[in-house]
Design an enzyme around this catalytic site. Structure first.
Site, short mmCIF file in Angstrom:
data_model
loop_
_atom_site.label_atom_id
_atom_site.label_comp_id
_atom_site.label_asym_id
_atom_site.label_seq_id
_atom_site.Cartn_x
_atom_site.Cartn_y
_atom_site.Cartn_z
N ASP A 156 8.68 5.36 -7.66
CA ASP A 156 7.37 5.95 -7.42
C ASP A 156 7.39 7.32 -8.09
OD1 ASP A 156 4.78 5.39 -6.10
OD2 ASP A 156 5.15 7.39 -5.32
N GLY A 210 0.21 6.31 -19.08
CA GLY A 210 -0.23 7.27 -18.06
C GLY A 210 -0.63 8.61 -18.65
N GLU A 220 0.85 -1.19 0.00
CA GLU A 220 0.00 0.00 0.00
C GLU A 220 0.88 1.24 0.00
OE1 GLU A 220 -3.70 1.61 2.31
OE2 GLU A 220 -3.07 -0.36 3.06
P1 IMP Z 1 3.14 4.78 -9.68
O1 IMP Z 1 4.52 5.37 -9.64
O2 IMP Z 1 3.12 3.44 -10.31
O3 IMP Z 1 2.47 4.87 -8.35
O4 IMP Z 1 2.27 5.64 -10.70
C1 IMP Z 1 2.23 7.02 -10.69
C2 IMP Z 1 1.24 7.62 -11.68
O5 IMP Z 1 1.94 8.61 -12.44
C3 IMP Z 1 0.59 6.69 -12.69
O6 IMP Z 1 -0.70 7.17 -12.95
C4 IMP Z 1 1.41 6.86 -13.91
O7 IMP Z 1 0.67 6.65 -15.04
C5 IMP Z 1 1.87 8.29 -13.79
N1 IMP Z 1 3.21 8.36 -14.38
C6 IMP Z 1 4.39 8.04 -13.82
N2 IMP Z 1 5.40 8.17 -14.72
C7 IMP Z 1 4.81 8.55 -15.88
C8 IMP Z 1 5.30 8.80 -17.18
O8 IMP Z 1 6.50 8.68 -17.49
N3 IMP Z 1 4.38 9.16 -18.09
C9 IMP Z 1 3.06 9.28 -17.80
N4 IMP Z 1 2.55 9.04 -16.63
C10 IMP Z 1 3.42 8.67 -15.66
#
Ligand code: IMP
Length: 203
Positions: free
Chosen positions: A70, A154, A41
């Site tokens: 992250d 993303g 989490e």
């Molecule tokens: P996590 O790091 O997996 O928790 O995700 C973080 C959020 O930021 C997600 O919604 C990803 O899609 C977005 N994110 C992180 N890095 C990128 C990137 O390089 N391009 C687009 N979205 C990103």
């Protein structure tokens, strides 16, 4: 050397693999290595805290060096939101389409000069001997008015650097300027130094 990456996101895994391959490091998800990881989490208040939580847990569970990223998008006009909530901005974890629509709607009346934003990536590696390396990287840009391009993942279609969105760049072009590329280049330098210490040669 084999690193487990604490993510199910194969695009993140591929980005990391591309950047760390020159160091002779193979980056695999737990599933690719035939292992399972408990989902952690993300309760941290910062990207760094969340990356550390994921890397520590993955290392403990697999007994292998574990890398975790992250990352998220911080929009100046929204006081840094969505930030650590980037993945679940629209309510449902990982709903990229919903997240982008919500952001575009919130910024509907915001002029270009106030649409500035940055991506941030915190990357941690935890080693079975308790050592930790952590780095971070940023990429400045602005939020476009509509989705552009088909690459990446993303928020890429609405994150603009100059007049192009991240989703309009090739993988190589994105790596050169992206938050994760910047963090991983710092990681490469830190790992080079770490692994070249005489007592770390056999890690
Ligand atoms: P996590 O790091 O997996 O928790 O995700 C973080 C959020 O930021 C997600 O919604 C990803 O899609 C977005 N994110 C992180 N890095 C990128 C990137 O390089 N391009 C687009 N979205 C990103």
């Amino acid at each position: 050397m084999k690193f487990i990456i604490a993510t199910h996101n194969l695009k993140k895994q591929a980005e990391m693999q591309r950047i760390l391959a020159p160091l002779g490091i193979a980056v695999q998800t737990a599933a690719q290595a035939g292992l399972t990881l408990t989902d952690v989490e993300e309760t941290g208040r910062t990207f760094r805290e969340n990356a550390l939580l994921k890397a520590e847990s993955g290392c403990k569970e697999t007994g292998l060096p574990c890398v975790a990223d992250d990352s998220g998008l911080c929009v100046d006009a929204l006081d840094g939101a969505p930030g650590v909530y980037s993945a679940r901005f629209s309510g449902e974890h990982g709903n990229d389409e919903g997240n982008m629509q919500k952001l575009l709607e919130l910024l509907r009346d915001t002029p270009k000069e106030r649409r500035t934003a940055y991506f941030e990536s915190a990357v941690c590696v935890c080693f079975p001997n308790g050592d930790v390396i952590d780095v971070s990287g940023r990429c400045n840009g602005w939020i476009g008015y509509e989705k552009k391009g088909t690459g990446g993942f993303g928020y890429d279609p609405i994150f603009m650097v100059g007049d192009k969105s991240f989703a309009e760049l090739t993988s190589e072009e994105k790596d050169e300027i992206s938050h994760r590329g910047n963090a991983l280049r710092k990681l490469t330098a830190a790992l080079n130094q770490y692994l070249n210490q005489p007592d770390k040669e056999t890690l």
